[in-house]
Design a protein around this motif. Structure first.
Motif, PDB file in Angstrom:
ATOM      1  N   PRO A  10     -12.859 -23.464   7.190  1.00 54.08           N
ATOM      2  CA  PRO A  10     -11.652 -24.012   6.556  1.00 54.08           C
ATOM      3  C   PRO A  10     -11.221 -23.179   5.355  1.00 54.08           C
ATOM      4  CG  PRO A  10     -13.298 -25.725   6.966  1.00 54.08           C
ATOM      5  CD  PRO A  10     -13.983 -24.412   7.160  1.00 54.08           C
ATOM      6  N   ILE A  11      -9.899 -23.021   5.224  1.00 57.39           N
ATOM      7  CA  ILE A  11      -9.325 -22.264   4.115  1.00 57.39           C
ATOM      8  C   ILE A  11      -8.315 -23.155   3.418  1.00 57.39           C
ATOM      9  CG2 ILE A  11      -7.994 -20.216   3.473  1.00 57.39           C
ATOM     10  CD1 ILE A  11      -8.900 -19.008   6.177  1.00 57.39           C
ATOM     11  N   LYS A  12      -8.501 -23.412   2.136  1.00 50.47           N
ATOM     12  CA  LYS A  12      -7.556 -24.242   1.393  1.00 50.47           C
ATOM     13  C   LYS A  12      -6.320 -23.413   1.063  1.00 50.47           C
ATOM     14  CE  LYS A  12      -7.117 -27.156  -2.717  1.00 50.47           C
ATOM     15  NZ  LYS A  12      -6.554 -28.296  -1.970  1.00 50.47           N
ATOM     16  N   GLY A  13      -5.165 -23.897   1.493  1.00 50.97           N
ATOM     17  CA  GLY A  13      -3.924 -23.177   1.235  1.00 50.97           C
ATOM     18  C   GLY A  13      -2.829 -23.668   2.159  1.00 50.97           C
ATOM     19  N   ASN A  14      -1.652 -23.086   2.043  1.00 53.02           N
ATOM     20  CA  ASN A  14      -0.562 -23.446   2.941  1.00 53.02           C
ATOM     21  C   ASN A  14       0.374 -22.267   3.130  1.00 53.02           C
ATOM     22  OD1 ASN A  14       1.563 -23.487   0.903  1.00 53.02           O
ATOM     23  ND2 ASN A  14       0.599 -25.361   0.160  1.00 53.02           N
ATOM     24  N   LEU A  15       1.347 -22.450   3.984  1.00 47.50           N
ATOM     25  CA  LEU A  15       2.256 -21.358   4.326  1.00 47.50           C
ATOM     26  C   LEU A  15       3.038 -20.839   3.134  1.00 47.50           C
ATOM     27  CD1 LEU A  15       3.749 -22.563   7.734  1.00 47.50           C
ATOM     28  CD2 LEU A  15       2.271 -20.586   7.361  1.00 47.50           C
ATOM     29  N   GLU A  16       3.286 -21.688   2.169  1.00 50.03           N
ATOM     30  CA  GLU A  16       4.084 -21.270   1.015  1.00 50.03           C
ATOM     31  C   GLU A  16       3.446 -20.082   0.308  1.00 50.03           C
ATOM     32  OE1 GLU A  16       6.142 -23.095  -3.050  1.00 50.03           O
ATOM     33  OE2 GLU A  16       4.930 -24.397  -1.742  1.00 50.03           O
ATOM     34  N   PHE A  17       2.128 -20.025   0.335  1.00 46.81           N
ATOM     35  CA  PHE A  17       1.411 -18.938  -0.335  1.00 46.81           C
ATOM     36  C   PHE A  17       0.603 -18.127   0.677  1.00 46.81           C
ATOM     37  CE2 PHE A  17       1.772 -22.604  -3.206  1.00 46.81           C
ATOM     38  CZ  PHE A  17       2.624 -22.043  -4.164  1.00 46.81           C
ATOM     39  N   ILE A  18       1.218 -17.864   1.822  1.00 46.43           N
ATOM     40  CA  ILE A  18       0.523 -17.171   2.902  1.00 46.43           C
ATOM     41  C   ILE A  18       0.137 -15.752   2.521  1.00 46.43           C
ATOM     42  CG2 ILE A  18       2.591 -16.217   4.031  1.00 46.43           C
ATOM     43  CD1 ILE A  18      -0.520 -17.832   5.725  1.00 46.43           C
ATOM     44  N   GLU A  19       0.815 -15.180   1.523  1.00 49.06           N
ATOM     45  CA  GLU A  19       0.509 -13.809   1.081  1.00 49.06           C
ATOM     46  C   GLU A  19      -0.950 -13.673   0.643  1.00 49.06           C
ATOM     47  OE1 GLU A  19       4.839 -14.683   0.462  1.00 49.06           O
ATOM     48  OE2 GLU A  19       2.948 -15.703  -0.026  1.00 49.06           O
ATOM     49  N   ALA A  20      -1.534 -14.760   0.177  1.00 52.39           N
ATOM     50  CA  ALA A  20      -2.915 -14.716  -0.300  1.00 52.39           C
ATOM     51  C   ALA A  20      -3.902 -14.424   0.824  1.00 52.39           C
ATOM     52  CB  ALA A  20      -3.279 -16.032  -0.982  1.00 52.39           C
ATOM     53  N   HIS A  21      -3.470 -14.586   2.066  1.00 54.27           N
ATOM     54  CA  HIS A  21      -4.367 -14.414   3.206  1.00 54.27           C
ATOM     55  C   HIS A  21      -3.971 -13.223   4.078  1.00 54.27           C
ATOM     56  CE1 HIS A  21      -5.689 -18.339   1.897  1.00 54.27           C
ATOM     57  NE2 HIS A  21      -4.456 -18.800   2.032  1.00 54.27           N
ATOM     58  N   LYS A  22      -3.201 -12.337   3.513  1.00 57.22           N
ATOM     59  CA  LYS A  22      -2.689 -11.178   4.255  1.00 57.22           C
ATOM     60  C   LYS A  22      -3.808 -10.354   4.885  1.00 57.22           C
ATOM     61  CE  LYS A  22       0.171  -7.037   3.686  1.00 57.22           C
ATOM     62  NZ  LYS A  22       1.050  -6.263   2.742  1.00 57.22           N
ATOM     63  N   THR A  23      -4.828 -10.039   4.104  1.00 54.60           N
ATOM     64  CA  THR A  23      -5.925  -9.198   4.603  1.00 54.60           C
ATOM     65  C   THR A  23      -6.669  -9.883   5.732  1.00 54.60           C
ATOM     66  OG1 THR A  23      -6.191  -8.140   2.437  1.00 54.60           O
ATOM     67  CG2 THR A  23      -8.036  -7.972   3.984  1.00 54.60           C
ATOM     68  N   LEU A  24      -6.966 -11.171   5.560  1.00 58.24           N
ATOM     69  CA  LEU A  24      -7.683 -11.920   6.592  1.00 58.24           C
ATOM     70  C   LEU A  24      -6.874 -11.979   7.881  1.00 58.24           C
ATOM     71  CD1 LEU A  24     -10.060 -13.734   7.452  1.00 58.24           C
ATOM     72  CD2 LEU A  24      -8.783 -15.678   6.515  1.00 58.24           C
ATOM     73  N   ILE A  25      -5.589 -12.260   7.780  1.00 62.35           N
ATOM     74  CA  ILE A  25      -4.733 -12.369   8.963  1.00 62.35           C
ATOM     75  C   ILE A  25      -4.673 -11.044   9.718  1.00 62.35           C
ATOM     76  CG2 ILE A  25      -2.355 -12.777   9.744  1.00 62.35           C
ATOM     77  CD1 ILE A  25      -2.106 -14.746   7.374  1.00 62.35           C
ATOM     78  N   SER A  26      -4.721  -9.950   8.996  1.00 56.25           N
ATOM     79  CA  SER A  26      -4.660  -8.623   9.640  1.00 56.25           C
ATOM     80  C   SER A  26      -5.882  -8.349  10.505  1.00 56.25           C
ATOM     81  CB  SER A  26      -4.517  -7.530   8.577  1.00 56.25           C
ATOM     82  OG  SER A  26      -5.716  -7.369   7.824  1.00 56.25           O
ATOM     83  N   GLU A  27      -6.939  -9.162  10.347  1.00 56.04           N
ATOM     84  CA  GLU A  27      -8.167  -8.972  11.119  1.00 56.04           C
ATOM     85  C   GLU A  27      -8.225  -9.882  12.349  1.00 56.04           C
ATOM     86  OE1 GLU A  27     -11.163  -9.908   8.299  1.00 56.04           O
ATOM     87  OE2 GLU A  27     -10.797  -8.144   7.028  1.00 56.04           O
TER      88      GLU A  27
END
Length: 321
Positions: free
Chosen positions: A61-78
């Motif tokens: 689980p990752i605490k967050g939402n789409l509004e601040f999706i930039e915070a997960h850019k590196t993870l999403i790229s994987e």
């Protein structure tokens, strides 16, 4: 011997799946199919991770939402896969921010050399004949509807567009002690009292439905397998509005002595008489009550549909209280 070693190592490599909307009704049924699956590590984006009832060793689980999706850019790229179910339902600019801008930004973070498939949830509300988007959804729709129209019709601008399969749910049922209830299922039992009035009237309307358990089956299948379409409308065979009222009355023991057919003209007149302000999109839906599409359910993909009958779903809801 070397080939065996390579095969063994490759078999141990898990695919990474990024999932939004996991805390919702459909999301929980999707998680059922991935829980403790040795082939996947699932990264679950949620505003409140504690609302995710299903726990598994391969869930992160990752605490967050789409509004601040930039915070997960590196993870999403994987990520090898992305299942995007989260949405904003409001009638506001915030819906456009999340459903269009931030969703597209999230898709842009995927690495085309790594990502194999994106399963994107839209809504059948934006579709008309031949499962095609209707311009009224964009011009008259609420913030939610018009933003989903904009998001879907601009998917082809994304670099990853050739790997996106869009799912259009119709009416969504589902929920129990281990799964949150959908909006439709949550409203049936508490509102059964209105059957005392509804049993006397009906409107010429058509629509589809599908249980979240069956939506989850299609979601996982589409993610894992080659499919011949870039989009699918999810639903069982079409139901007449008249039949729906009859099923509800039958399950909850409301006798139907007679029935009067009402049409959209009468409803508009009644609204005017009672000084009820009907929004443009609501008016469009009242005047166009045939929400009928070319739909698929698990049967279409060689699986068993768990809930092919509306009556069975309503009986289950009644028994759950």
């Amino acid at each position: 011997q070397s080939a065996k070693i390579v095969d063994t190592v490759c078999g141990m490599i898990k695919s990474k799946v990024f999932i939004t909307g996991a805390s919702g009704c459909v999301g929980h049924y999707v998680l059922d199919l991935f829980a403790n699956n040795p082939n996947y590590d699932c990264y679950l984006l949620a505003r409140t991770p504690g609302k995710i009832k299903i726990k598994a060793s391969n869930f992160f689980p990752i605490k967050g939402n789409l509004e601040f999706i930039e915070a997960h850019k590196t993870l999403i790229s994987e990520m090898n896969y992305l299942i995007h179910m989260a949405t904003d339902w409001s009638n506001s600019e915030y819906a456009f921010l999340l459903n269009v801008t931030k969703s597209h930004k999230m898709f842009s973070y995927l690495n085309p050399d790594i990502c194999k498939k994106v399963v994107y949830f839209s809504t059948a509300s934006i579709l008309g004949k031949n499962n095609s988007p209707i311009k009224e959804a964009g011009t008259l729709g609420t913030g939610y509807v018009s933003s989903k129209y904009k998001a879907y019709t601009s998917l082809d601008t994304l670099q990853i567009s050739d790997r996106i399969v869009t799912l259009f749910p119709t009416l969504v049922f589902g929920g129990d002690k281990n799964h949150p209830y959908s909006h439709v299922s949550a409203g049936i039992v508490p509102n059964k009292k209105y059957l005392t009035l509804l049993r006397f009237i009906y409107m010429d309307a058509r629509f589809h439905f599908l249980h979240s358990k069956d939506i989850a089956k299609v979601t996982k299948y589409v993610m894992e397998n080659p499919v011949d379409q870039s989009s699918y409308v999810l639903g069982n065979k079409v139901l007449e509005g008249k039949d729906v009222i009859e099923i509800l009355c039958n399950v909850f023991g409301a006798r139907i002595p007679f029935r009067i057919k009402i049409n959209s003209t009468f409803l508009m007149f009644l609204a005017k008489l009672l000084r009820i302000d009907i929004a443009s999109w609501d008016k469009h839906c009242i005047e166009n009550p045939y929400f009928e599409y070319d739909t698929v359910s698990p049967d279409h993909f060689g699986m068993t549909t768990a809930y092919p009958s509306l009556k069975d779903m309503v009986i289950e809801l009644k028994n759950q209280g």
